[in-house]
Design a protein around this motif. Structure first.
Motif, PDB file in Angstrom:
ATOM      1  N   ILE A 113       6.026   5.110  16.501  1.00  0.00           N
ATOM      2  CA  ILE A 113       6.076   3.615  15.896  1.00  0.00           C
ATOM      3  C   ILE A 113       7.090   3.751  14.762  1.00  0.00           C
ATOM      4  O   ILE A 113       7.318   2.631  13.726  1.00  0.00           O
ATOM      5  N   SER A 162       9.478   5.397  13.395  1.00  0.00           N
ATOM      6  CA  SER A 162       9.302   6.032  12.206  1.00  0.00           C
ATOM      7  C   SER A 162      10.032   6.941  12.769  1.00  0.00           C
ATOM      8  O   SER A 162      11.165   6.659  13.468  1.00  0.00           O
ATOM      9  N   HIS A 171       6.772   9.895   2.787  1.00  0.00           N
ATOM     10  CA  HIS A 171       6.680   9.074   2.071  1.00  0.00           C
ATOM     11  C   HIS A 171       4.929   9.814   1.848  1.00  0.00           C
ATOM     12  O   HIS A 171       3.707   9.171   1.840  1.00  0.00           O
ATOM     13  N   THR A 172       4.893  10.615   2.944  1.00  0.00           N
ATOM     14  CA  THR A 172       3.501  11.222   2.863  1.00  0.00           C
ATOM     15  C   THR A 172       3.649  12.812   2.560  1.00  0.00           C
ATOM     16  O   THR A 172       1.891  13.331   1.997  1.00  0.00           O
ATOM     17  N   CYS A 186     -14.086  12.047   2.800  1.00  0.00           N
ATOM     18  CA  CYS A 186     -13.502  13.044   2.169  1.00  0.00           C
ATOM     19  C   CYS A 186     -13.980  13.941   2.086  1.00  0.00           C
ATOM     20  O   CYS A 186     -13.527  14.844   1.001  1.00  0.00           O
ATOM     21  N   SER A 211       0.825   2.519  10.357  1.00  0.00           N
ATOM     22  CA  SER A 211      -0.081   3.053   8.630  1.00  0.00           C
ATOM     23  C   SER A 211      -0.824   3.826   8.644  1.00  0.00           C
ATOM     24  O   SER A 211      -1.184   4.379   7.469  1.00  0.00           O
ATOM     25  N   ILE A 256      -0.971  10.199   9.366  1.00  0.00           N
ATOM     26  CA  ILE A 256      -1.920  10.406   8.527  1.00  0.00           C
ATOM     27  C   ILE A 256      -2.642  11.771   8.575  1.00  0.00           C
ATOM     28  O   ILE A 256      -2.602  13.460   8.049  1.00  0.00           O
ATOM     29  N   PHE A 257      -3.468  11.814   9.926  1.00  0.00           N
ATOM     30  CA  PHE A 257      -4.488  12.361   9.841  1.00  0.00           C
ATOM     31  C   PHE A 257      -4.288  13.662  11.013  1.00  0.00           C
ATOM     32  O   PHE A 257      -3.376  13.682  11.542  1.00  0.00           O
ATOM     33  N   ILE A 294     -10.937   1.741   4.094  1.00  0.00           N
ATOM     34  CA  ILE A 294     -11.239   2.528   4.837  1.00  0.00           C
ATOM     35  C   ILE A 294     -12.313   2.336   5.581  1.00  0.00           C
ATOM     36  O   ILE A 294     -13.685   2.344   5.097  1.00  0.00           O
ATOM     37  N   HIS A 310      -2.536   0.513   0.885  1.00  0.00           N
ATOM     38  CA  HIS A 310      -1.973   0.806  -0.792  1.00  0.00           C
ATOM     39  C   HIS A 310      -3.382   0.679  -1.599  1.00  0.00           C
ATOM     40  O   HIS A 310      -2.847   1.460  -2.855  1.00  0.00           O
ATOM     41  N   PHE A 336      -4.614   4.482  -1.901  1.00  0.00           N
ATOM     42  CA  PHE A 336      -3.375   4.922  -3.216  1.00  0.00           C
ATOM     43  C   PHE A 336      -3.537   4.662  -3.898  1.00  0.00           C
ATOM     44  O   PHE A 336      -4.024   5.302  -4.977  1.00  0.00           O
ATOM     45  N   ALA A 391      -4.299  14.329   0.853  1.00  0.00           N
ATOM     46  CA  ALA A 391      -4.383  12.464   1.635  1.00  0.00           C
ATOM     47  C   ALA A 391      -2.739  12.766   1.818  1.00  0.00           C
ATOM     48  O   ALA A 391      -1.990  12.036   2.703  1.00  0.00           O
ATOM     49  N   ASN A 392      -2.197  13.056   0.876  1.00  0.00           N
ATOM     50  CA  ASN A 392      -1.086  12.139   0.495  1.00  0.00           C
ATOM     51  C   ASN A 392      -0.251  12.686  -1.008  1.00  0.00           C
ATOM     52  O   ASN A 392      -0.595  12.971  -1.915  1.00  0.00           O
ATOM     53  N   ARG A 396       2.342  12.276  -2.913  1.00  0.00           N
ATOM     54  CA  ARG A 396       2.828  11.509  -3.613  1.00  0.00           C
ATOM     55  C   ARG A 396       1.537  11.024  -4.483  1.00  0.00           C
ATOM     56  O   ARG A 396       1.389  10.647  -5.642  1.00  0.00           O
ATOM     57  N   ASN A 410      -3.665  15.206   7.026  1.00  0.00           N
ATOM     58  CA  ASN A 410      -5.145  14.337   6.095  1.00  0.00           C
ATOM     59  C   ASN A 410      -6.135  15.060   7.302  1.00  0.00           C
ATOM     60  O   ASN A 410      -6.090  14.514   7.776  1.00  0.00           O
ATOM     61  N   PHE A 414     -12.164  12.458  -2.632  1.00  0.00           N
ATOM     62  CA  PHE A 414     -11.908  10.978  -2.804  1.00  0.00           C
ATOM     63  C   PHE A 414     -12.716  10.187  -1.117  1.00  0.00           C
ATOM     64  O   PHE A 414     -11.889  11.372  -0.290  1.00  0.00           O
TER      65      PHE A 414
HETATM   66  O1  UT7 Z   1      -8.639  10.628   2.948  1.00  0.00           O
HETATM   67  C1  UT7 Z   1      -8.106   9.004   1.775  1.00  0.00           C
HETATM   68  C2  UT7 Z   1      -6.963   8.154   3.528  1.00  0.00           C
HETATM   69  N1  UT7 Z   1      -5.942   7.789   2.836  1.00  0.00           N
HETATM   70  C3  UT7 Z   1      -4.888   7.473   2.184  1.00  0.00           C
HETATM   71  O2  UT7 Z   1      -4.498   8.219   0.925  1.00  0.00           O
HETATM   72  C4  UT7 Z   1      -3.536   6.761   2.452  1.00  0.00           C
HETATM   73  C5  UT7 Z   1      -3.130   6.377   0.889  1.00  0.00           C
HETATM   74  N2  UT7 Z   1      -1.758   5.503   1.427  1.00  0.00           N
HETATM   75  C6  UT7 Z   1      -0.969   5.463   1.355  1.00  0.00           C
HETATM   76  O3  UT7 Z   1      -1.348   7.558   1.812  1.00  0.00           O
HETATM   77  C7  UT7 Z   1       0.147   4.906   2.222  1.00  0.00           C
HETATM   78  O4  UT7 Z   1       0.120   3.644   1.243  1.00  0.00           O
HETATM   79  C8  UT7 Z   1       0.478   5.391   3.457  1.00  0.00           C
HETATM   80  C9  UT7 Z   1       1.278   6.533   3.341  1.00  0.00           C
HETATM   81  C10 UT7 Z   1      -0.359   5.050   4.223  1.00  0.00           C
HETATM   82  C11 UT7 Z   1       2.452   4.194   3.663  1.00  0.00           C
HETATM   83  O5  UT7 Z   1       3.038   4.592   2.206  1.00  0.00           O
HETATM   84  P1  UT7 Z   1       3.773   3.461   1.264  1.00  0.00           P
HETATM   85  O6  UT7 Z   1       4.912   3.946   0.949  1.00  0.00           O
HETATM   86  O7  UT7 Z   1       2.597   2.469   0.537  1.00  0.00           O
HETATM   87  O8  UT7 Z   1       4.308   2.032   2.558  1.00  0.00           O
HETATM   88  P2  UT7 Z   1       4.057   0.631   2.619  1.00  0.00           P
HETATM   89  O9  UT7 Z   1       2.974   0.702   3.343  1.00  0.00           O
HETATM   90  O10 UT7 Z   1       4.190  -0.263   1.420  1.00  0.00           O
HETATM   91  O11 UT7 Z   1       5.180   0.567   3.545  1.00  0.00           O
HETATM   92  C12 UT7 Z   1       7.067   0.847   2.823  1.00  0.00           C
HETATM   93  C13 UT7 Z   1       8.211   0.149   3.698  1.00  0.00           C
HETATM   94  C14 UT7 Z   1       8.248  -1.464   4.628  1.00  0.00           C
HETATM   95  O12 UT7 Z   1       8.703  -1.503   4.995  1.00  0.00           O
HETATM   96  P3  UT7 Z   1       9.673  -2.553   4.061  1.00  0.00           P
HETATM   97  O13 UT7 Z   1       8.167  -4.066   3.946  1.00  0.00           O
HETATM   98  O14 UT7 Z   1       9.505  -2.402   1.701  1.00  0.00           O
HETATM   99  O15 UT7 Z   1      10.909  -3.267   4.302  1.00  0.00           O
HETATM  100  C15 UT7 Z   1       6.630  -0.530   6.018  1.00  0.00           C
HETATM  101  O16 UT7 Z   1       6.334  -1.258   6.473  1.00  0.00           O
HETATM  102  O17 UT7 Z   1       7.641   1.316   5.078  1.00  0.00           O
HETATM  103  C16 UT7 Z   1       7.115   0.823   6.212  1.00  0.00           C
HETATM  104  N3  UT7 Z   1       6.394   1.879   7.005  1.00  0.00           N
HETATM  105  C17 UT7 Z   1       7.259   2.655   7.720  1.00  0.00           C
HETATM  106  N4  UT7 Z   1       8.419   2.467   7.613  1.00  0.00           N
HETATM  107  C18 UT7 Z   1       7.699   3.657   8.756  1.00  0.00           C
HETATM  108  C19 UT7 Z   1       4.924   0.955   6.899  1.00  0.00           C
HETATM  109  N5  UT7 Z   1       5.018   2.862   7.824  1.00  0.00           N
HETATM  110  C20 UT7 Z   1       5.950   3.227   7.981  1.00  0.00           C
HETATM  111  C21 UT7 Z   1       5.768   4.510   9.151  1.00  0.00           C
HETATM  112  N6  UT7 Z   1       7.060   5.006   9.300  1.00  0.00           N
HETATM  113  N7  UT7 Z   1       5.165   5.214   9.305  1.00  0.00           N
END
Ligand code: UT7
Length: 336
Positions: free
Chosen positions: A27, A29, A37-38, A114, A154, A158-159, A194, A226, A229, A262-263, A265, A290, A320
């Motif tokens: 990915i 990453s 970030h998680t 969840c 994305s 996570i899971f 989701i 987003h 979150f 979930a995260n 943060r 998660n 949630f």
């Molecule tokens: O059970 C309920 C389920 N779900 C959740 O609770 C999910 C809630 N959301 C989240 O946890 C977060 O939104 C994520 C962990 C999914 C993503 O984190 P984020 O801080 O919101 O990342 P983002 O989508 O805002 O991306 C920020 C940057 C982007 O790069 P640029 O545009 O700033 O240059 C992305 O391209 O990070 C990049 N990016 C990554 N980089 C490395 C996004 N995903 C990744 C990755 N590895 N996996």
């Protein structure tokens, strides 16, 4: 006077552990990005011969053993899952019912993602109010690593897979026993933030009687990270404040909060909004990720084993997830 109690809790994590380093290359990453970030470092992944039901059976056996509950004493099995063994029948709860030998139990799956375990606790409590002589098994079990696209930046990191289970029962206590702290809220707001395709919403082809379609590509989980979150942070803050107001307790006076994992943060943001220390929110994300409906019972089980959850503690559980759904309850351990 009757009280409803969690008399046993158990959890199960599959043996295989997948590190961030193992998935990072596919990915684009890194371990550093994923952890920062998680809060996640590793996740457990079910073996090919494991499923939501087999994980649930392992967790339930431990919960029933701790409760001293015989299979035939269980009157209802409420099983929260987004990853049922079959699509969608028989229910995974029925498979678990058979394997545990719970011959007197009604059994059904609860689809609140969840939030499933917290929904299940409240459903189980309500059932016991009408059927005080029986026992209820509430389960959260997931093999979400089978729904996620392991090439998607994305969701791939996570899971994790896990199951947790609790036995609820009614106990007689002296009439002058002080009332137990209570409070609950549950809700929903239909939204596709989701979701996973592949249900029966559409016919498999416009004229599927004569134009028989080829098997569809395996659908994977889609998530607007987003949006989820933001929803998670504002919802956890709101529902925790709501149940505390109902229970007449300041959130700061709770001993611990077990929110859906979930995260990190998300947990830290909620703590900041509620002006609570981060440490109040139990955090077990790093090793397991998660695990959806399993996350709260897995945390409760771990906290109990490590002496971080003891009788008389005033705690909140709050979930949630997809639906969207949410649910929160106060527990004066072990009374619901
Ligand atoms: O059970 C309920 C389920 N779900 C959740 O609770 C999910 C809630 N959301 C989240 O946890 C977060 O939104 C994520 C962990 C999914 C993503 O984190 P984020 O801080 O919101 O990342 P983002 O989508 O805002 O991306 C920020 C940057 C982007 O790069 P640029 O545009 O700033 O240059 C992305 O391209 O990070 C990049 N990016 C990554 N980089 C490395 C996004 N995903 C990744 C990755 N590895 N996996």
């Amino acid at each position: 006077m009757l009280k409803i109690k969690i008399s046993g809790i158990g959890s199960y994590l599959p043996k295989r552990v997948v590190t961030n380093d193992e998935i990072a290359p596919q990915i684009d990453s890194s371990d550093e990005w994923i952890f920062s970030h998680t809060g996640i470092k590793t996740r457990h992944v079910a073996a090919p011969d494991e499923s939501a039901s087999s994980l649930a059976v392992e967790a339930s056996k431990k919960a029933m053993e701790q409760a001293g509950a015989k299979p035939e004493e269980i009157g209802m099995i409420i099983l929260g899952t987004t990853t049922p063994d079959y699509m969608n029948y028989p229910s995974t709860a029925c498979i678990v019912q058979k394997q545990l030998g719970c011959v007197n139990a009604a059994a059904f799956d609860l689809a609140a993602a969840c939030s499933g375990f917290v929904y299940g606790l409240e459903m189980g409590k309500c059932y016991l109010l009408g059927h005080p002589k029986t026992k209820v098994l509430v389960i959260g079990t997931e093999v979400l690593t089978r729904h996620q696209d392991w090439r998607s930046r994305s969701t791939a990191m996570i899971f994790g897979d896990a199951a947790g289970a609790a036995v609820l029962e009614t106990v007689e206590v002296p009439d002058d026993t002080p009332a137990t702290l209570t409070g609950n809220t549950m809700g929903a707001d239909g939204d596709l933030a989701i979701h996973r395709e592949g249900g029966s919403r559409l016919p498999p082809a416009p004229d599927h009687i004569h134009d028989i379609p080829a098997p569809a590509e395996y659908p994977t989980l889609k998530m607007d990270g987003h949006a989820v979150f933001k929803f998670a942070v504002s919802t956890l803050d709101r529902i925790l404040c709501q149940i505390c107001a109902e229970g007449g307790i300041e959130p700061a006076k709770l001993d611990r909060i077990f929110a859906h994992q979930a995260n990190t943060r998300i947990l830290d943001s909620v703590a900041r909004r509620m002006k609570l220390p981060n440490e109040m929110f139990y955090n077990y994300l790093a090793p397991i990720g998660n695990t959806s409906s399993a996350s709260i019972p897995v945390c409760l089980d771990k906290a109990l084993k490590e002496g971080e959850l003891t009788d008389g503690m005033k705690i909140a559980v709050a979930g949630f997830g997809a639906g969207l759904t949410w649910a929160a309850s106060l527990i004066e351990w072990p009374y619901l």
